[in-house]
Write a protein that holds these residues in place. Structure first.
Motif, PDB file in Angstrom:
ATOM      1  N   TYR A  35       4.569  21.670  44.087  1.00 34.76           N
ATOM      2  CA  TYR A  35       4.755  20.725  43.886  1.00 34.76           C
ATOM      3  C   TYR A  35       3.076  20.014  43.389  1.00 34.76           C
ATOM      4  O   TYR A  35       3.488  18.613  42.745  1.00 34.76           O
ATOM      5  CB  TYR A  35       4.248  19.803  45.859  1.00 34.76           C
ATOM      6  N   ARG A  70       8.861   7.760  39.430  1.00 35.78           N
ATOM      7  CA  ARG A  70       9.699   8.091  40.924  1.00 35.78           C
ATOM      8  C   ARG A  70       8.975   7.792  42.010  1.00 35.78           C
ATOM      9  O   ARG A  70       7.631   7.289  42.611  1.00 35.78           O
ATOM     10  CB  ARG A  70      10.030   9.267  40.846  1.00 35.78           C
ATOM     11  N   ASP A  78       9.314  22.748  53.074  1.00 39.64           N
ATOM     12  CA  ASP A  78      10.242  21.424  52.652  1.00 39.64           C
ATOM     13  C   ASP A  78      11.380  21.716  52.322  1.00 39.64           C
ATOM     14  O   ASP A  78      12.910  21.259  53.279  1.00 39.64           O
ATOM     15  CB  ASP A  78      10.364  21.149  50.946  1.00 39.64           C
ATOM     16  N   GLY A 102      15.019  10.730  54.441  1.00 40.10           N
ATOM     17  CA  GLY A 102      14.950   9.663  53.997  1.00 40.10           C
ATOM     18  C   GLY A 102      15.132   8.442  54.369  1.00 40.10           C
ATOM     19  O   GLY A 102      14.993   7.994  54.694  1.00 40.10           O
ATOM     20  N   GLY A 136       6.176   3.423  46.910  1.00 35.88           N
ATOM     21  CA  GLY A 136       7.500   3.886  46.319  1.00 35.88           C
ATOM     22  C   GLY A 136       8.527   2.578  45.265  1.00 35.88           C
ATOM     23  O   GLY A 136       7.590   1.643  44.908  1.00 35.88           O
ATOM     24  N   GLY A 151      12.475   5.713  48.313  1.00 35.61           N
ATOM     25  CA  GLY A 151      13.253   6.061  47.110  1.00 35.61           C
ATOM     26  C   GLY A 151      14.478   5.148  47.328  1.00 35.61           C
ATOM     27  O   GLY A 151      14.736   4.571  48.498  1.00 35.61           O
ATOM     28  N   GLU A 154       8.826   8.316  45.080  1.00 32.87           N
ATOM     29  CA  GLU A 154       8.765   9.892  45.627  1.00 32.87           C
ATOM     30  C   GLU A 154       7.275   9.919  45.312  1.00 32.87           C
ATOM     31  O   GLU A 154       6.318  10.519  45.744  1.00 32.87           O
ATOM     32  CB  GLU A 154       9.153  11.308  45.414  1.00 32.87           C
TER      33      GLU A 154
END
Ligand code: IPM
Ligand code: MN
Length: 357
Positions: free
Chosen positions: A142, A87, A247, A281, A44, A75, A89
């Motif tokens: 995804y 990124r 999700d 998160g 990350g 994140g 994620e």
């Protein structure tokens, strides 16, 4: 027994909540005679800062060599402007794929002691909420083909939803097996009135259901499911759905239990092991303030004990300690009801859970 655990603390509140889970595992090891060895690995935002990429090869290596992976969260705003493939994620998506973790189990249950934290009407909450969402984790939009191109309307961007019959069958099997160990009720969620990928999803799940005659299978369209979760959550036992719908619906389901800060998850594949992380998160707004609710991560460690190591008794001890402290009124800020207070810090909540174990 000795267990090797890859530890990815991550960003934001990640270091605080994983520290809480490590303390809990330390005590469980002492009490039940296990050695839990932690091997730290970066992923990350932290990995971007230290190595320039979100998922360095040495992290994948450490995870593959370990018996399980415990992860905080990744994140934060610092990395929000990076291009998609860099990124934070991306680390999660890469780990899921590299480790073959196609099944994401997300239990959402309302503790009776927290019924006041449930945003639904009291009579709806009283019917009980106790479900597990089985989310497909290594396919769908995804991982589908994506890109940008020029069109008549200017630049356009696309992402593709694609599922093979074998991908659907293996996640379906996980869900039917789980339903068989619970209430024998499975709801398969799709958008078969519009999407071809959902029509194949439905066919494969139906064919598979012949092997599980004891499980009552219901199809539900995803828009209706979003409504039914609010209208009558007690109807759900096990839900199976694709990556994207899972999700979204798992965040919705989490709120029914009072706070996203309570919900753990297990990502598992064909073998033992797996990756265990809270569904929330990195909460950069409260990072470093000793405010975050550590329960989702502590319960993720409990799922690791149960699913990766087969330590049911030890997992139960952690889960009982969590429900015990909640029953006695221990509350972090996210689950503080009106009039009760002051909120416990991350450390104080962890201390309370340790004392219960
Ligand atoms: C989750 C998260 C991730 C996902 C993001 C951070 C990539 O929201 O685990 O639910 O969408 O899978
Ligand atoms: Mn999510």
């Amino acid at each position: 027994m000795t267990y090797n655990i890859a530890l990815i603390k991550g960003d934001g509140i990640g270091p605080e909540i994983t520290a809480a889970a490590v303390r809990v595992l330390g005590l469980i090891g002492k009490k039940y005679g296990h050695d839990f060895n932690f091997h730290e690995a970066a992923a990350g935002g932290r990995a971007i800062d230290e190595h320039g990429i979100p998922l360095p090869p040495q992290t994948i290596d450490i995870c593959k060599k370990s018996d399980a992976v415990l992860l905080g969260a990744v994140g934060g705003p610092k990395w929000d402007t990076l291009p998609g493939h860099l990124r934070p994620e991306r680390a999660l998506l890469g780990l899921r794929k590299e480790l073959g973790l196609f099944a994401n189990l997300r239990p959402a249950a309302l503790y009776p002691s927290l019924s006041a934290a449930c945003p639904l009407r009291a009579d709806i909450a009283a019917a009980g909420i106790d479900m597990v969402i089985v989310r497909e984790l290594t396919g769908g939009m995804y991982y589908g083909d994506r890109g940008r191109r020029m069109s008549e309307g200017g630049e356009e961007a696309y992402d593709t939803e694609c599922y093979s019959a074998s991908e659907i069958e293996r996640i379906g099997r996980t869900a039917f097996e789980l339903a068989s160990k619970r209430q024998n009720r499975l709801v398969s969620i799709d958008k078969a009135n519009v999407l071809e990928s959902s029509r194949l999803w439905r066919e494969v799940i139906h064919a598979l259901s012949a092997q599980y005659p004891q499980v009552e299978l219901t199809d539900m369209l995803v828009d209706n499911a979003a409504m039914q979760l609010i209208r009558n959550p007690a109807q759900f036992d096990v839900i199976v759905t694709g990556n994207m719908f899972g999700d979204i619906l798992s965040d919705e389901a989490s709120m029914l239990t009072g706070s996203i800060g309570l919900l753990p998850s297990a990502s598992v594949g064909a073998g033992r092991g797996g990756l265990f992380e809270p569904i929330h998160g990195s909460a950069p707004d409260i990072a470093g303030q000793n405010k975050a609710n550590p329960i989702a991560t502590i319960l993720s460690a409990a799922m690791m004990l149960r699913y990766a190591f087969g330590l049911d008794r030890e997992a139960g001890a952690v889960e009982d300690a969590v429900s015990g402290v909640l029953l006695e009124g221990a509350r972090t800020a996210d689950i503080l009801g009106a009039g009760s207070g002051p909120a416990l810090t991350t450390d104080a909540m962890t201390d309370a859970i340790l004392a219960k174990i």
